[in-house]
Design an enzyme around this catalytic site. Structure first.
Site, PDB file in Angstrom:
ATOM      1  N   GLU A 231       0.840  -1.210   0.000  1.00 26.44           N
ATOM      2  CA  GLU A 231       0.000   0.000   0.000  1.00 26.44           C
ATOM      3  C   GLU A 231       0.873   1.258   0.000  1.00 26.44           C
ATOM      4  O   GLU A 231       1.811   1.388   0.782  1.00 26.44           O
ATOM      5  CB  GLU A 231      -0.995   0.027   1.163  1.00 26.44           C
ATOM      6  CG  GLU A 231      -2.035   1.135   1.040  1.00 26.44           C
ATOM      7  CD  GLU A 231      -2.795   1.139  -0.299  1.00 26.44           C
ATOM      8  OE1 GLU A 231      -2.222   1.663  -1.287  1.00 26.44           O
ATOM      9  OE2 GLU A 231      -3.935   0.628  -0.367  1.00 26.44           O
ATOM     10  N   ASP A 307      -7.237  -0.136  -3.327  1.00 25.43           N
ATOM     11  CA  ASP A 307      -8.239   0.926  -3.434  1.00 25.43           C
ATOM     12  C   ASP A 307      -9.022   0.815  -4.741  1.00 25.43           C
ATOM     13  O   ASP A 307      -9.637   1.763  -5.188  1.00 25.43           O
ATOM     14  CB  ASP A 307      -7.575   2.297  -3.322  1.00 25.43           C
ATOM     15  CG  ASP A 307      -6.480   2.499  -4.364  1.00 25.43           C
ATOM     16  OD1 ASP A 307      -6.275   1.596  -5.224  1.00 25.43           O
ATOM     17  OD2 ASP A 307      -5.813   3.548  -4.336  1.00 25.43           O
TER      18      ASP A 307
END
Ligand SMILES: *[C@@H]1O[C@H](CO)[C@@H](O)[C@H](O)[C@H]1NC(C)=O
Length: 508
Positions: A231, A307
């Site tokens: 991430e 995401d």
């Protein structure tokens, strides 16, 4: 603590499975090997084969366009290769999408269409596209099977996984991928991600990334690389920018391995068709804030970022997630098992053969339009009525020289007869005739794979990079269209006819 058998120990177990009379049909699968190593699979996903020696359940579900019904595809035998023939039968004369990739671990951690996240997918509700069921044909030990061909916009997810690693807990994972199908966009991933489809911060993911993105980290050469998507960063090692020990991958099949636990993680990789795993990184977590300890959330994604970044492309054949940090020895035994499955390429096309160098015409088969041919006027692709008495200019506009596929030699490209060096290509799903600029993207957009005509006539010609999409005429213009979808030209009505063309001798 998990037990850590030696390499020989894991091997011996595989041999014990193989030599046990009662389990002759049930040679150990990758998840049997992880279990014997004390780090069992909590999810096992594959459209090509069973990942447990005794597994006989459904591997994946497909949905066909003709009537929206679904069917499940199972292995031919316990522990065996997927029954691709049953898919071919079910999907004959229509299109099929992969709707579910079942979890073989028994925990129900199936992968389904990924919903909208911080980024929207292409579906009208912001969800991602499903993959074509026929985009990634291969053979395993000579038997045909299909992988999951992920185009940009395609993604699968499970936000309610049972048993996956959260926080800083240890886990392992591997995936078998197509080493030649990748891009530099974010992010073709398989692994652990956020449960809410949003970027919730550094360390909230731990997934395999495959591609040649250089936005975050990179390895040696120009890629593609196996990296870890943790991430807000694709990491090739401890240095967030570069690890020269993480090599560019050149093999057609790739085994990609990532594992992570408290302040340790590793990247390993191998040719998925031969040889053994090498370790590309093994050490401490990145020193950037947020990655030690990790804050893993435990969802599983395929083909997208945490995401729902949907720009990546790649092909997934099989992969698993484990609980516990697998030993190198266990992973080495899994690699032996993958090599023994004998992944190999097979034909990407079917129907009437095309001869490289020949000039062809593409006649429409839609009733009342079947005197028209796929043609172009400058860059615009259209349909024209063409006959033997048409002008030389029109004949050339409706003739195409067959070339080996610029983006994949298993398919074809179509060079304009009147504009040498210009090719039929798609751009935003519209067909154009543009000069080959030599880029990887152009070459892929100019590569098409003919198959038997969906309406029983001639050929249907799918876009290599978007195998849910076929060359289609719609209101006299050319597109690559899906059988139902958000664009007007994706209309399901008349799809099979509009996407079937009789391949004939060129007019010029
Ligand atoms: C299949 O489902 C889609 C979406 O719900 C719908 O638009 C389409 O008309 C259906 N097709 C058939 C053949 O029933």
């Amino acid at each position: 603590m998990s037990s850590r058998p030696s390499f020989d120990g894991a091997r011996a177990l595989a041999v014990a499975f193989l030599s046990s009379a009662s389990l002759v049909a049930a040679a150990a699968g990758p998840c049997d090997l992880y279990a014997s190593g004390g780090t069992p699979c909590i999810a096992a996903h594959s459209t090509t084969r069973a990942l447990y020696g005794a597994f006989t359940g459904s591997l994946y579900q497909v949905k066909r366009g003709s009537d929206n019904t679904t069917t499940n595809i199972a292995p031919l035998a316990a522990g065996g290769v997927a029954n691709a023939g049953s898919q071919d039968q079910f999907c004959a004369s229509t299109t099929c999408l992969i709707t579910i990739i079942y979890d073989q671990s028994g925990r129900g951690n199936h992968l389904t269409q990924a919903p909208k996240g911080a980024f929207s997918g292409p579906e009208s509700n912001g969800a991602d596209n499903l993959a074509s069921a026929i985009g990634a044909p291969v053979t395993l030990n000579g038997q045909k099977a299909y992988g999951v061909f992920v185009s940009p916009g395609t993604g699968y997810r499970n936000n309610a996984v049972k048993g996956s690693a959260t926080g800083d807990a240890p886990e392992g994972m591997y995936a078998v991928l197509d080493g030649t199908h990748y891009n530099g966009a974010c992010c073709f991933d398989y692994g652990n991600a956020e449960t809410n489809n949003l970027d919730t911060g550094n360390g909230h993911m731990e997934a395999i990334y495959y591609g040649d993105s250089t936005t975050w980290g990179s390895g040696a050469g120009s890629g593609p690389w196996i990296m870890a998507d943790l991430e807000n960063g694709l990491f090739s090692g401890a240095n967030p920018k570069n690890n020269a020990g993480d090599p560019s991958i050149t093999s057609r099949f790739v085994t990609a391995v990532i594992k992570g636990g408290p302040n340790k993680w590793a990247i390993r990789g191998a040719n998925g068709a031969s040889g053994s795993l090498s370790t590309y990184y093994n050490g401490a977590r990145p020193t950037v804030a947020g990655y030690n300890p990790m804050s893993k959330e435990g969802a599983i994604i395929l083909g997208i970022g945490g995401d729902n970044s949907v720009g990546g492309q790649g092909t997934f054949y099989e992969g698993v997630m484990t609980t516990g940090y697998p030993s190198d020895a266990t992973e080495n035994a899994v690699q032996d098992n993958i090599v023994a499955a004998k992944y190999a390429t097979t034909s990407l096309t079917s129907g009437s053969a095309l001869s490289v160098g020949s000039s062809i015409s593409l006649r429409l088969t839609t009733p009342n339009f079947d005197t028209r041919y796929l043609a172009h006027t400058a860059a615009a692709v259209n349909t024209q009525v063409v006959t033997s008495s048409s002008s030389t200019a029109l004949k050339q506009q409706a003739s195409w020289t067959v070339r080996a596929g610029l983006g994949n030699g298993g398919c074809f490209s179509f060079e304009s007869k009147d504009t040498a060096g210009s090719f039929l290509r798609h751009n935003n799903f519209e067909l154009k005739v543009n000069a080959n600029d030599g880029s990887k993207g152009f070459k892929e957009d100019a590569t098409f794979c003919p198959q038997m005509g969906l309406n029983g006539q001639g050929s249907s010609i799918r876009a290599w990079g978007y195998p849910t999409r076929f060359i289609r005429h719609y209101i006299n213009a050319g597109y690559i269209a899906s059988n139902g979808g958000v664009h007007a030209f994706d209309a399901a009505s008349s799809f099979n006819n509009d996407a079937s063309f009789v391949v004939g001798t060129g007019f010029a």
